[in-house]
Design a protein around this motif. Structure first.
Motif, PDB file in Angstrom:
ATOM      1  N   THR A  74       0.833  -1.196   0.000  1.00  0.00           N
ATOM      2  CA  THR A  74       0.000   0.000   0.000  1.00  0.00           C
ATOM      3  C   THR A  74       0.872   1.253   0.000  1.00  0.00           C
ATOM      4  O   THR A  74       1.826   1.359   0.787  1.00  0.00           O
ATOM      5  CB  THR A  74      -0.925   0.012   1.228  1.00  0.00           C
ATOM      6  OG1 THR A  74      -1.767  -1.156   1.186  1.00  0.00           O
ATOM      7  CG2 THR A  74      -1.801   1.252   1.256  1.00  0.00           C
ATOM      8  N   PRO A  76       0.641   5.811  -0.593  1.00  0.00           N
ATOM      9  CA  PRO A  76      -0.265   6.952  -0.727  1.00  0.00           C
ATOM     10  C   PRO A  76      -0.419   7.351  -2.189  1.00  0.00           C
ATOM     11  O   PRO A  76       0.546   7.296  -2.964  1.00  0.00           O
ATOM     12  CB  PRO A  76       0.452   8.065   0.050  1.00  0.00           C
ATOM     13  CG  PRO A  76       1.552   7.410   0.821  1.00  0.00           C
ATOM     14  CD  PRO A  76       1.924   6.184   0.066  1.00  0.00           C
ATOM     15  N   LYS A  86      -5.265   5.882  -0.439  1.00  0.00           N
ATOM     16  CA  LYS A  86      -4.194   4.899  -0.655  1.00  0.00           C
ATOM     17  C   LYS A  86      -4.488   4.095  -1.923  1.00  0.00           C
ATOM     18  O   LYS A  86      -5.652   3.951  -2.325  1.00  0.00           O
ATOM     19  CB  LYS A  86      -4.102   3.916   0.524  1.00  0.00           C
ATOM     20  CG  LYS A  86      -4.038   4.545   1.899  1.00  0.00           C
ATOM     21  CD  LYS A  86      -2.727   5.250   2.145  1.00  0.00           C
ATOM     22  CE  LYS A  86      -2.526   5.550   3.628  1.00  0.00           C
ATOM     23  NZ  LYS A  86      -3.621   6.309   4.259  1.00  0.00           N
TER      24      LYS A  86
END
Length: 541
Positions: A74, A76, A86
């Motif tokens: 993950t 941003p 995300k």
């Protein structure tokens, strides 16, 4: 750069980002200490290190052998807002074998993860770890977990789109070497519509698909893999955001290989690099024609490069009048032969197809050049990522007269790829999102561990000057040149000398003093119908 044909042959970070553009438009040096993006990257990397990657069976859609594991990391969407939206990047892995390929009883210590990116922008590296089964890669595969991934926007990694895929892959299409004014107007309208489509179909998030964010994503991936320092190999475009990574995170680099380097000079990104690429493809096209002429007894396409060109142009004219199979026109012919500009292992079959077509058999050419609607979604996605990244990375000329002047001049001496490359990149003239200023790629003495640059002297997709410039900018970098060759991407290929330098560096950290050279790999052998070399008849003129 136009995506390598795979491997090819490209949204915007806000101007308040890490590389906020100065008023005078000069290239910028990133603030590695206090910018929101730098802090956001550190936050994301810390979270990724804590979460790790849960590797497991790959999805049915990925259709890969069982040894390949898949997972996600993950990141941003916007590094200035690490607590905001995300996105997930898909990651693949094959674990280190731990066994010497030449002596199965001898154990090899694991050295960590070896991360690879094949370029583009827009190419996926998800299948890369399977390369460890090839003989040229088995030594590296013994010591490293081979890790590939799909960069942001690519494949299943929060994909973006700019156009209905059903309209993206089509044929037949024209490919005028010297386009008329009416044709130029058509292409301008298409470029404007495509640029608008990127924002309409992918939303405002498209501005976050950039090379800088690809570099930041790479640091989060490093952390998620549990690596304190990164071992990375980037090919083609992968060398550019790899160089950005080396600039932004020099202390996070363990070993880094730049294979077929993009010229990272800020003034080159990306408009000038594409002009230089078109000029270089003309030279590589001449190399291919010279090879065909040398094997005139097999192909019958002419005993000189000029005669081969005459027959190629004859085929273009015939396809314009009557497309082969109703699908292959001049645009498809040019696309197929552009692949041969990237990789000389295409040469025998491309020459064979041209020869057969001119003798009345269009089937080989149709097989090699026809559009494939089943690949439309993947190809449109790759093109969308290419466009978004390259348009966001740097300012582009916004006045059509600049494009028209520069490409008209270049096409007089380099007609093979000039206008095709211009049309590929023209949406960047009308990009509706704010662009950033290119980073001044640089590593000062002592800041970065020694790195390895691999380059073929006659590479067209990333001309050789780019490798020289990258070495100049990264202190301690060593350049290994494959002299007289032009295949795009040479690490782990057919040249044992190149592979020797690659293995010595990746496995032991050993490098030549500053530069080294290898003789070219063996040229491809000609192939006649049925796979045998025999005397050919000439096509009628």
């Amino acid at each position: 750069m136009r995506a390598a044909v795979l491997h090819g042959t490209a949204g915007a970070v806000l101007l308040t980002a890490l590389v906020a553009a100065p008023a005078d438009g000069r290239p910028v040096w990133p603030d590695s200490a206090g910018s929101p993006e730098t802090l956001g990257t550190a936050v994301a990397a810390e979270r990724a290190a804590a979460a790790g990657i849960r590797f497991g069976t790959c999805s049915k859609e990925q259709d890969v052998p069982g040894k390949l594991q898949c997972g996600t990391v993950t990141v941003p969407l916007d590094y200035a807002r690490p607590d905001g939206k995300k996105i997930k990047l898909t990651v693949s892995r094959v674990r280190a074998t731990g066994r010497d390929p030449h002596n199965s009883k001898r154990k090899v210590p694991r050295q960590g993860a070896f991360v690879y990116n094949p370029g583009g922008p827009g190419a996926s590296g998800m299948y890369f770890p399977l390369i460890g089964f090839l003989p040229e890669w088995k030594r590296i595969a013994a010591a490293y977990d081979l890790v590939g991934y799909a960069p942001r926007g690519v494949g299943r990694s929060s994909p973006i789109s700019c156009q209905d895929p059903k309209h993206f892959v089509k044929g037949p299409t024209p490919a005028p070497t010297f386009p008329s004014e009416s044709y130029k107007k058509e292409r301008i309208a298409e470029a404007k519509a495509y640029a608008r489509g990127c924002v309409r179909r992918s939303g405002s998030a498209v501005r976050h698909y950039s090379s800088l964010n690809n570099a930041r994503d790479l640091d989060v991936l490093r952390a998620a893999l549990g690596e304190r320092r990164l071992t990375f190999m980037g090919a083609s475009y992968g060398t550019y955001f790899g160089a950005l990574y080396a600039t932004l995170f020099p202390s996070h680099v363990r070993r880094m290989v730049f294979d077929s380097a993009v010229n990272p000079a800020p003034e080159q990104i990306w408009y000038q690099n594409n002009l230089d690429q078109s000029a270089a493809f003309e030279n590589r096209w001449a190399d291919f024609r010279t090879w065909i002429a040398r094997h005139d007894e097999v192909y019958g396409l002419g005993a000189t490069p000029e005669e081969v060109l005459h027959n190629y142009e004859k085929a273009r004219a015939q396809l314009a009048a009557e497309p082969a199979g109703g699908k292959v026109g001049p645009g498809q012919l040019q696309g197929a032969f552009l692949q041969a500009g990237y990789y000389d292992d295409y040469w025998p079959q491309r020459a064979l197809a041209l020869s057969a077509y001119l003798k009345g058999d269009p089937k080989p050419l149709i097989q090699q050049a026809e559009p494939h609607p089943e690949a439309a979604v993947e190809q449109e996605n790759g093109n969308a990522v290419y466009t978004a990244v390259e348009c966001n990375d740097a300012p582009w000329p916004t006045d059509w007269r600049t494009w028209d002047r520069d490409n008209t001049r270049l096409a007089r001496v380099a007609p093979f790829e000039t206008w095709g490359n211009a049309w590929m990149n023209l949406p960047c003239a009308y990009w509706p999102v704010a662009r950033q200023q290119p980073v001044d790629v640089r590593a000062l003495p002592g800041a970065l561990p020694p790195t390895l640059i691999l380059a073929a002297e006659r590479d067209a997709a990333t001309p050789y000057d780019g490798a020289v410039e990258l070495q100049r900018r990264l202190s301690g970098a060593v350049l290994v040149t494959e002299n007289g060759a032009g295949t795009h991407g040479i690490g782990g290929g057919p040249n044992r000398c190149v592979n020797g330098y690659l293995d010595a560096y990746v496995l032991e950290g050993r490098l030549p003093v500053r530069r080294a050279a290898c003789a070219p790999h063996e040229e491809p052998k000609p192939t006649a119908p049925g796979g045998a070399s025999k005397k050919a008849t000439r096509p009628s003129r």
